[in-house]
Design a protein around this motif. Structure first.
Motif, PDB file in Angstrom:
ATOM      1  N   LEU A  90     -13.453   0.729 -70.379  1.00 52.34           N
ATOM      2  CA  LEU A  90     -13.444  -0.735 -70.467  1.00 52.34           C
ATOM      3  C   LEU A  90     -12.700  -1.355 -69.289  1.00 52.34           C
ATOM      4  O   LEU A  90     -13.109  -2.393 -68.765  1.00 52.34           O
ATOM      5  N   LEU A  91     -11.607  -0.700 -68.866  1.00 44.97           N
ATOM      6  CA  LEU A  91     -10.860  -1.257 -67.733  1.00 44.97           C
ATOM      7  C   LEU A  91     -11.736  -1.299 -66.487  1.00 44.97           C
ATOM      8  O   LEU A  91     -11.718  -2.276 -65.729  1.00 44.97           O
ATOM      9  N   GLU A  92     -12.520  -0.249 -66.284  1.00 49.64           N
ATOM     10  CA  GLU A  92     -13.416  -0.209 -65.115  1.00 49.64           C
ATOM     11  C   GLU A  92     -14.494  -1.285 -65.217  1.00 49.64           C
ATOM     12  O   GLU A  92     -14.857  -1.917 -64.231  1.00 49.64           O
ATOM     13  N   GLU A  93     -14.994  -1.505 -66.437  1.00 53.57           N
ATOM     14  CA  GLU A  93     -16.046  -2.500 -66.636  1.00 53.57           C
ATOM     15  C   GLU A  93     -15.532  -3.927 -66.439  1.00 53.57           C
ATOM     16  O   GLU A  93     -16.185  -4.750 -65.780  1.00 53.57           O
ATOM     17  N   SER A  94     -14.376  -4.224 -67.010  1.00 54.59           N
ATOM     18  CA  SER A  94     -13.938  -5.615 -67.115  1.00 54.59           C
ATOM     19  C   SER A  94     -12.786  -6.002 -66.196  1.00 54.59           C
ATOM     20  O   SER A  94     -12.576  -7.183 -65.953  1.00 54.59           O
ATOM     21  N   HIS A  95     -12.021  -5.025 -65.733  1.00 53.24           N
ATOM     22  CA  HIS A  95     -10.846  -5.344 -64.913  1.00 53.24           C
ATOM     23  C   HIS A  95     -10.749  -4.371 -63.731  1.00 53.24           C
ATOM     24  O   HIS A  95      -9.811  -3.576 -63.632  1.00 53.24           O
ATOM     25  N   PRO A  96     -11.726  -4.419 -62.825  1.00 53.98           N
ATOM     26  CA  PRO A  96     -11.771  -3.441 -61.717  1.00 53.98           C
ATOM     27  C   PRO A  96     -10.591  -3.551 -60.765  1.00 53.98           C
ATOM     28  O   PRO A  96     -10.314  -2.605 -60.012  1.00 53.98           O
ATOM     29  N   GLY A  97      -9.871  -4.673 -60.775  1.00 55.58           N
ATOM     30  CA  GLY A  97      -8.727  -4.811 -59.892  1.00 55.58           C
ATOM     31  C   GLY A  97      -7.483  -4.106 -60.385  1.00 55.58           C
ATOM     32  O   GLY A  97      -6.501  -3.961 -59.640  1.00 55.58           O
ATOM     33  N   LEU A  98      -7.495  -3.643 -61.631  1.00 56.40           N
ATOM     34  CA  LEU A  98      -6.359  -2.910 -62.178  1.00 56.40           C
ATOM     35  C   LEU A  98      -6.575  -1.424 -61.910  1.00 56.40           C
ATOM     36  O   LEU A  98      -7.517  -0.822 -62.419  1.00 56.40           O
ATOM     37  N   ARG A  99      -5.697  -0.851 -61.120  1.00 60.87           N
ATOM     38  CA  ARG A  99      -5.858   0.531 -60.656  1.00 60.87           C
ATOM     39  C   ARG A  99      -5.079   1.489 -61.560  1.00 60.87           C
ATOM     40  O   ARG A  99      -3.856   1.388 -61.696  1.00 60.87           O
ATOM     41  N   VAL A 100      -5.791   2.416 -62.205  1.00 63.06           N
ATOM     42  CA  VAL A 100      -5.148   3.401 -63.076  1.00 63.06           C
ATOM     43  C   VAL A 100      -4.566   4.514 -62.224  1.00 63.06           C
ATOM     44  O   VAL A 100      -5.267   5.118 -61.400  1.00 63.06           O
ATOM     45  N   ILE A 101      -3.290   4.803 -62.416  1.00 68.34           N
ATOM     46  CA  ILE A 101      -2.601   5.767 -61.545  1.00 68.34           C
ATOM     47  C   ILE A 101      -2.450   7.136 -62.207  1.00 68.34           C
ATOM     48  O   ILE A 101      -1.679   7.975 -61.755  1.00 68.34           O
ATOM     49  N   GLY A 102      -3.214   7.367 -63.272  1.00 69.51           N
ATOM     50  CA  GLY A 102      -3.215   8.697 -63.873  1.00 69.51           C
ATOM     51  C   GLY A 102      -2.505   8.755 -65.209  1.00 69.51           C
ATOM     52  O   GLY A 102      -1.855   7.813 -65.643  1.00 69.51           O
ATOM     53  N   MET A 103      -2.646   9.894 -65.852  1.00 63.47           N
ATOM     54  CA  MET A 103      -2.072  10.138 -67.172  1.00 63.47           C
ATOM     55  C   MET A 103      -0.841  11.028 -67.051  1.00 63.47           C
ATOM     56  O   MET A 103      -0.867  12.064 -66.386  1.00 63.47           O
ATOM     57  N   ARG A 104       0.250  10.634 -67.694  1.00 62.70           N
ATOM     58  CA  ARG A 104       1.445  11.470 -67.808  1.00 62.70           C
ATOM     59  C   ARG A 104       1.522  11.987 -69.233  1.00 62.70           C
ATOM     60  O   ARG A 104       1.388  11.206 -70.192  1.00 62.70           O
ATOM     61  N   GLU A 105       1.763  13.282 -69.408  1.00 61.68           N
ATOM     62  CA  GLU A 105       1.880  13.870 -70.738  1.00 61.68           C
ATOM     63  C   GLU A 105       3.351  13.981 -71.121  1.00 61.68           C
ATOM     64  O   GLU A 105       4.108  14.743 -70.519  1.00 61.68           O
ATOM     65  N   GLY A 106       3.754  13.207 -72.127  1.00 64.31           N
ATOM     66  CA  GLY A 106       5.147  13.197 -72.568  1.00 64.31           C
ATOM     67  C   GLY A 106       5.395  13.959 -73.840  1.00 64.31           C
ATOM     68  O   GLY A 106       6.525  13.989 -74.350  1.00 64.31           O
TER      69      GLY A 106
END
Length: 340
Positions: free
Chosen positions: A207-223
């Motif tokens: 959904l972020l890619e579809e609707s908010h392409p300017g928000l850059r996902v910097i990856g997943m951290r496993e906590g």
């Protein structure tokens, strides 16, 4: 009981299993024991009638131990049911096992199947767990996955959220709440070995890619649903990404993330979405560190699970899934604490 065992021609152990309604005794053997018990005056005919009826299934819940407040809350509620249930209710037990340990979960499935007619467990998607689940199910123990599902196994049902939809909901909220069109967004999860966490991530990214392409996902951290790990991950994310505008906690232990945001003075600047309404996320919502909590009702989860186990194994059902409603909690619509 010795006289009953001798009259029925069975062992003392068999008599004990029949009178305490344990699994593993054939119906004809049950009738032999009960007939002998009535003839010897060991019980009244009314008690024989009760014990002759189909007994409720023994149900075990297997949950990961650790600092995840939602899972602790779920375990507390299961244990409360176990302690207050009458002898004619579904016998319930709850066990906590090592988190994120596929071998420990596989061993627990095999061990608890000795007592349980049904096992509800939060699945780890791993060959050891899939093999144990297939083995236990083939031997007659019914399995229900809760919170996180397991593909390609003989389990009866899945009870929990549509996790991909939950992830998309989180992305919708985060994107709408951000006051900027561009910036970095981070995800923190327990582990991708939980299918629920991987599916939430997938839904969020789509959904972020579809609707908010300017928000850059910097990856997943496993906590690993550990508050201290989540705290350290968040500190690193804030230091390495000055343009960080949002965090989605895919798993639990949101208090570690909230602590880091407060200490670095970023609680007002970073949109923070997480899962599970518990004491810690409630506090984070009230103080404004957290913006929204995606919630599933633990009481509903338990009720749906026990309802599934109470059905006859031969009863046909419309769906393999019992999907819970996705609740979205904000500071302004917090339910009373008595309902948590």
């Amino acid at each position: 009981m010795l006289s009953v065992a001798e009259a029925a021609g069975v062992s003392l152990a068999t008599v004990d299993r029949v009178l305490n309604r344990r699994k593993g005794v054939k119906p004809r053997m049950i009738e032999r024991v009960l007939k002998a018990a009535v003839q010897l005056g060991y019980m009244e005919p009314e008690e024989r009638e009760r014990l002759s009826a189909s007994r409720p299934p023994n149900v075990a819940f297997l949950l990961p131990k650790g600092t995840n407040p939602f899972l602790r809350l779920l375990g507390d509620k299961v244990r409360a049911i176990a302690e207050t249930g009458s002898r004619d209710d579904v016998p319930v037990r709850c066990f906590f096992i090592e988190s994120f340990d596929a071998a420990a979960l596989a061993a627990a499935l095999r061990h608890r199947a000795r007592w349980a007619d049904g096992i509800a467990f939060m699945a780890i998607d791993h060959p050891l767990v899939r093999e144990a689940a297939d083995e236990v199910a083939s031997a007659g123990t019914r399995l229900i996955t809760i919170v996180s599902d397991l593909p390609h196994s003989g389990h009866t049902a899945y009870v929990g959220l549509d996790n991909q939809a939950a992830g998309r909901t989180a992305a919708l909220l985060l994107g709408r709440f951000c006051h900027v069109r561009e910036g970095s967004v981070a995800l923190v999860a327990g582990s991708r070995n939980y299918r629920a966490h991987a599916e939430r991530e997938m839904g969020f990214l789509s959904l972020l890619e579809e609707s908010h392409p300017g928000l850059r996902v910097i990856g997943m951290r496993e906590g690993h649903d550990d508050r201290n790990e989540n705290y350290r991950h968040t500190l690193a994310l804030l230091e390495q990404n000055p343009d960080l505008v949002g965090i989605y906690n895919v798993g639990g232990s949101s208090d570690g993330i909230g602590r880091a945001l407060r200490e670095r003075g970023r609680a007002d600047a970073v949109v923070f979405i997480g899962h599970g309404l518990t004491a810690d996320t409630r506090r984070l919502l009230i103080e404004g560190t957290m913006d929204a909590v995606i919630n599933s009702d633990p009481d509903q989860l338990i009720a749906y699970t026990l309802k599934r186990f109470a059905r006859s194994p031969d009863e046909r059902t419309e769906s393999h899934q019992e999907l819970l409603g996705i609740g979205t909690i904000f500071r302004e619509n917090l339910p009373p604490q008595s309902r948590m």
